[in-house]
Design a protein around this motif. Structure first.
Motif, short mmCIF file in Angstrom:
data_model
loop_
_atom_site.label_atom_id
_atom_site.label_comp_id
_atom_site.label_asym_id
_atom_site.label_seq_id
_atom_site.Cartn_x
_atom_site.Cartn_y
_atom_site.Cartn_z
N LEU A 99 1.44 -6.79 5.40
CA LEU A 99 1.21 -5.51 4.74
C LEU A 99 2.49 -4.69 4.75
O LEU A 99 3.08 -4.48 5.81
CB LEU A 99 0.10 -4.73 5.43
CG LEU A 99 -0.15 -3.31 4.90
CD1 LEU A 99 -0.75 -3.36 3.50
CD2 LEU A 99 -1.05 -2.51 5.84
N CYS A 122 0.86 -1.18 0.00
CA CYS A 122 0.00 0.00 0.00
C CYS A 122 0.90 1.23 0.00
O CYS A 122 1.91 1.26 0.72
CB CYS A 122 -0.90 0.00 1.23
SG CYS A 122 -1.96 1.45 1.36
N ALA A 127 -5.51 1.43 3.11
CA ALA A 127 -5.17 0.01 2.98
C ALA A 127 -6.41 -0.80 3.27
O ALA A 127 -7.03 -0.63 4.33
CB ALA A 127 -4.05 -0.35 3.94
N ARG A 162 -2.32 6.40 1.47
CA ARG A 162 -3.53 5.85 0.85
C ARG A 162 -4.22 4.91 1.83
O ARG A 162 -3.65 4.49 2.84
CB ARG A 162 -3.15 5.09 -0.43
CG ARG A 162 -2.40 5.90 -1.46
CD ARG A 162 -3.23 7.04 -1.99
NE ARG A 162 -4.37 6.60 -2.78
CZ ARG A 162 -4.34 6.40 -4.09
NH1 ARG A 162 -3.23 6.60 -4.76
NH2 ARG A 162 -5.42 6.03 -4.72
N VAL A 206 3.82 -0.96 3.74
CA VAL A 206 3.47 0.40 3.31
C VAL A 206 4.70 1.01 2.67
O VAL A 206 5.78 1.07 3.27
CB VAL A 206 3.00 1.25 4.50
CG1 VAL A 206 2.66 2.67 4.04
CG2 VAL A 206 1.79 0.60 5.16
#
Lengths: 108, 114
Positions: free
Chosen positions: A104, A12, A18, A16, A106
């Motif tokens: 995840l 991501c 996620a 923005r 970033v």
């Protein structure tokens, strides 16, 4: 407790939203959907949980489909500190089954 | 400060020795839990206790033992019968077991058996 299915990894862009999906097609009526995250070598951090209705707190929003077979965790403005493994769990709140989660990342 | 403490953060033991991991909470929670995490894996439940003087086995209880003599303490003993004890051990607590309450986790103890 019902099993959950999550993508192995996601990226991501910083700033923005996620959106992390989770499938729990065998969830029973008294099981909640919980989300936790874990940064390497630390204890998991509670994010949010819900039963039927959508939930929002200072960290995230949880969207649960009407049939409760899937849900989405939304981090509205991802930061680099949100890089972690995110776990989706379906449970009555007693025994939690942690799968391998979604990693995840970033990206600046 | 309210929370869950686990000590020590890193622990080394020789093979064949029993070792006890500490978990203390001052949240006045009734339920406490022990999990094990191996590299690249999720957490697996070892034991849990919903109330003082009572506890139940989780998915991987073999080679482990627990006690719950006080509400705030739930120590885990890794015995010599545990074949692969090297892992990251996490303790958690919740207001009460079940009923949709969240679990809060301690910082973990990384056990290495040499």
């Amino acid at each position: 407790d019902a099993k959950t299915t999550q993508p192995t990894s996601m990226d991501c862009a910083e700033g923005r939203a996620a959106n992390l999906p989770c499938n729990h097609s065998t969830i029973s009526g008294n099981e909640y959907v919980y989300w936790y995250r874990q940064i390497h070598s630390q204890g998991p951090q509670y994010i949010i949980h819900g039963l039927k209705n959508n939930e929002t707190n200072e960290m995230a929003s949880l969207i649960i489909t009407e049939d409760r077979k899937s849900s989405t965790l939304i981090l509205p403005h991802a930061t680099l500190r949100d890089t972690a493994v995110y776990y989706c769990i379906a449970s009555t709140g007693n025994q939690f089954y942690f799968g391998t989660g979604t990693s995840l990342t970033v990206i600046p | 400060d309210g929370g869950i403490t686990q000590s020590p953060k890193y622990l080394f033991r020789k093979e064949g020795q029993n070792v006890t991991l500490s978990c203390e909470q001052n949240l006045n929670h009734d339920a406490m839990y022990w999990y094990r995490q191996d590299p690249g894996q999720g957490l697996r439940l070892i034991y849990y206790s919903q109330i003082v003087n009572d506890f139940q086995k989780g998915d991987i209880a073999e080679g482990y033992s627990v006690s719950r003599e006080k509400k705030e303490s739930f120590p885990l003993t890794v015995t010599s019968a545990q074949k692969n004890p090297t892992a990251f051990y996490l303790c958690a607590s919740s207001i009460e077991g079940g009923t949709g309450n969240e679990q809060f986790f301690g910082p973990g103890t990384r056990l290495t058996v040499l």
